[in-house]
Design an enzyme around this catalytic site. Structure first.
Site: not given
Length: 812
Positions: A290, A403, A406, A408, A454, A471, A531
């Site tokens: 990560d 990651d 979107e 985000e 994601r 998540d 995870h």
């Protein structure tokens, strides 16, 4: 009266445009172009069972299709005309075009599938809101609608209204109407699939506002939809993925165990976790780093996308050492470049940052710091971004984790190369995956790409995207919707959707039972990746001995099932069939009323054709309800027989969950290995689940070297086929193999295990040669071409040396 006025007022505001009127038409190849008084409508048959309706209204901007990847195939189309209508049809799918007003109806083999209620519309509910456009369709009374992407709403989404806008939902559990990966598509119980081919921010209303109307709308994008027909639900998925693209076959290691957390902070910690797995003899194939790989803490470093040399002083040596130990390293990356990062000025100079309305790089604040967003739609930005990935791959990084895609945070006044933020939002992750996949295939042609992301869009599966369910809360409530989420995504080509095993977010105390149940479920999930946030270790090696020993046989089973699971991956790449399959796909429950009932099932699923799995999602239970489709089912652990088309209570302990095997199934298994780099199919155990109700059966196993791209297309593989026939009081098994690849075993030691064998056979012959039926398992283990019957377990084992392409075992 007030309510009636409100409804009429709402409808007037919603549907502002009048229905179009036909003017003229022409047929060019597979496309019928219709000129109307407001623009052009194009109807294109991509396959005989797939047709697109593309409305190009005058003055309306059209973005490209991100979903459609297939070129239109030559079709024999029939076009007829009357005063009132046109009719365009293939051998099985027909479109009736009413001229005044323009309205389309779709028929499959003469039966009405779907009809526009008004068809294309434009609307603006309030002056300050952006204009939207979309489509309205009529729904039948009992119709069920599945799809919409990641939502926790139940399998049937009929009656729901939800946003079409990819958005993070941190710590979700048993309810969510908006999540990371929305899909503007539905699969109907009336056996059609409808795709709203639009990347913009929008909304789906599946009979919520008006019970008999399904409506899709968006702020711009593309005014197109696709109707997919088929004679079964798997056929719908096959036709749909032929249009939008199929998942490339992943490397075999993708199906192994992952060490993953948020996150490993330095090289010593990274090496230590791998060593822990090896010391405890728990298989491991991948390790995920990560965001600490590029910075010492959470905030301020995103966008560095280079090793923090204080924590990882010799990254290339570390990667090489891990690879030599059979561990593939995956790195997290994000599309945000913080203004405080080392690469900010470089990214600005390269033109990689999406601008705002003023044409300057757009900056904004979010959790990780002040940032800009890479414009993945801009070729200059793609070139700059790809060079980073290329450098990491050259160092030995095996996979990419994308990651926050979107994205985000995505300010509305961000301007991308092809449109504004809201116009392209839902295609951002898709374009990002395309960039990485294309670069990998071009610059690393001998490697199968691994791309975990994601968010994406319809068709993202063709870039090898491995999505996960975000998540999730680390709770029983977080575990409960995981099957629903996976099945809902799998219906639209995303065969590798999986969850953070054990749960990711929150959880103050370690819940041993929850952890065990989640990881047991994970054995029958496409990707086995525990995870979580690091205050509770996601890796089983850091838990107590009882937890480890409870889960050890489950993880071992995951590896023993590699031949079976890899075959599921092969089938997915050919047909789009997901690895996790809904119960209404059952061949033994073909009656419409049975399938309609099974459509609501969100707690159990098929793992391939052979297994039915029902994860335990509540604590302290001693039995678990399982809905069985048609056929006969055998408990994997106890061998107990269950009749199908029935709801049963299956006894469970902490060591078991309901895992049932369909009678007539072949399940190939391999020797246990600690990493797939040591995998071999030279020794195979072929399980067959017998039952008097099954008189013939077949199965298959796919094998290649586990790493060569395009192995299927280039014929670099072997197929092992298994057949069973019960006839004249005898059981006949036939083994066939065909094909070749580098490293293929010249022969195989194969042990056929026949379950539910109720009596000791009199004779066993292999290709006409009688073999010995020994009285003890010890002798069986030492000998070749031999058989042994265990009365207690009702298992007959036959061991042979499989040398020739066709071999026959006859049991009397």
């Amino acid at each position: 009266m007030k309510r009636l006025f409100f409804v009429l007022f709402t409808l007037c505001c919603t549907i502002a445009a009048q229905a179009a009127q036909y003017q003229q038409h022409n047929l060019q190849g597979n496309t019928l172009n219709i000129q109307t008084d407001s623009g052009q409508l194009s109807l294109t048959f991509y396959q005989s069972d797939v047709v697109e309706a593309f409305y190009q209204s005058e003055g309306v901007k059209q973005l490209p299709s991100f979903s459609i990847s297939q070129q239109s195939q030559p079709q024999q189309l029939r076009l007829t005309e009357s005063a009132a209508a046109l009719t365009l049809g293939s051998a099985s799918l027909t479109v009736k075009i009413n001229k005044a007003p323009l309205q389309l109806s779709y028929y499959y083999q003469g039966k009405l599938l779907l009809a526009e209620e008004q068809g294309y519309f434009q609307q603006q509910q309030r002056q300050q809101q952006p204009q939207q456009h979309g489509f309205r369709f009529a729904l039948s009374d009992s119709e069920k609608l599945l799809g919409g992407g990641q939502r926790v709403l139940g399998m049937d989404r009929r009656g729901q209204k939800f946003p079409l806008y990819n958005k993070a939902h941190y710590g979700y559990s048993t309810e969510s109407s908006q999540m990371y990966f929305s899909l503007p598509a539905v699969m109907s119980s009336n056996k059609y699939l409808l795709l709203f081919d639009n990347s913009a921010k929008g909304e789906a209303d599946l009979g919520h506002t008006e019970p008999g109307i399904m409506q899709f709308s968006a702020e711009g994008g593309r005014s197109s939809y696709v109707v997919v027909a088929g004679d079964s639900y798997p056929a719908l998925l096959n036709n749909y993925t032929a249009l939008t693209g199929r998942q490339p076959l992943p490397a075999r290691w993708t199906l192994g165990n992952y060490a993953s957390r948020f996150g490993y902070r330095n090289e010593a910690e990274t090496r230590a976790v791998v060593q822990k797995f090896r010391e405890l003899k728990l298989p491991l194939d991948a390790l995920v780093l990560d965001l600490y790989w590029f910075g010492p803490d959470i905030q301020g470093h995103m966008g560095n996308l280079d090793w923090d040399k204080n924590a990882f002083s010799q990254p290339e040596k570390m990667l090489a050492d891990l690879k030599a130990d059979g561990v593939n390293t995956i790195l997290v990356t994000e599309p945000f470049i913080l203004t405080s990062s080392k690469r900010w000025q470089e990214a600005v100079a390269a033109g990689a940052i999406a601008p705002g309305l003023d044409g300057q790089p757009k900056t904004f604040d979010f959790y990780f710091g002040n940032t800009g967003l890479i414009d993945v739609f801009n070729p200059k930005a793609q070139d700059w971004f790809w060079q980073i990935y290329k450098g990491l791959a050259e160092q030995g990084v095996a996979g990419v984790w994308g990651d926050l895609g979107e994205p985000e945070v995505h300010p509305e006044d961000t301007v991308h190369a092809i449109g504004t933020a809201n116009e392209v939002h839902n295609a951002y992750g898709h374009q990002w995956a395309d960039m990485v996949y294309s670069g990998m295939r071009r610059d690393f042609p001998s490697q199968r790409p691994f791309i975990m992301m994601r968010a994406g869009a319809p068709g993202s599966q063709r870039f090898g995207m491995v999505p996960w369910t975000g998540d999730v809360e680390r709770s029983w409530g977080g575990l409960k919707p995981q099957v629903e989420l996976a099945l809902s995504m799998g219906l639209f080509g995303f065969g590798y959707i999986h969850s953070d095993l054990g749960g990711f977010a929150g959880g103050e105390q370690f819940d041993k039972e929850l952890y065990i149940r989640w990881l047991q479920y994970g054995v029958f999930q496409p990707v086995y990746r525990p995870h979580a946030q690091e205050h509770i270790a996601p890796e089983m090696v850091f838990h107590d001995k009882q937890t480890i020993e409870t889960l050890r046989p489950w993880l071992n089973l995951r590896y023993q099932l590699l031949p079976y699971n890899y075959t599921l991956a092969y089938q997915n790449s050919l047909t789009g069939m997901p690895l996790m399959r809904p119960l209404f796909f059952s061949e033994n429950s073909l009656a419409d009323e049975q399938n309609a009932a099974l459509m609501d099932e969100k707690n159990s699923y098929f793992w391939g054709d052979a297994f039915l799995v029902a994860p335990v999602t509540e604590p302290g239970v001693t039995s678990w309800p399982v809905q069985l489709p048609g056929g006969v089912w055998l408990d994997y652990f106890s061998g107990k027989r269950y009749a199908g088309n029935n709801r049963v209570e299956v006894p469970v302990t902490i060591n078991t969950i309901p895992v049932l095997v369909k009678a007539g199934s072949f399940v190939p298994m391999a020797e246990l290995v600690q990493s797939t780099q040591h995998y071999s199919s030279e020794k195979l155990t072929l399980h067959y689940y017998a039952d008097p109700s099954v008189e013939c059966a077949k199965g298959e196993m796919y094998e290649d070297d586990g790493k060569t791209p395009d192995a299927i297309a280039n014929g670099q593989f072997e197929l092992l086929n298994f057949y069973y026939l019960k006839q004249d009081g005898q059981q006949k098994f036939e083994l066939r193999r065909s094909g070749d690849y580098a490293g293929k075993p010249a022969s195989r030691e194969l042990t056929l295990v026949i379950h539910n064998q109720t009596a000791r056979p009199a004779t066993i012959n292999i290709d006409g040669q009688r073999i010995q039926l020994v009285p003890q398992q010890a002798r069986f283990n030492r000998m070749q071409n031999v058989a042994w019957y265990d009365k207690a377990s009702k298992q007959l084992k036959v061991k042979i040396n499989w040398l020739v392409d066709k071999q026959q075992i006859l049991i009397r």
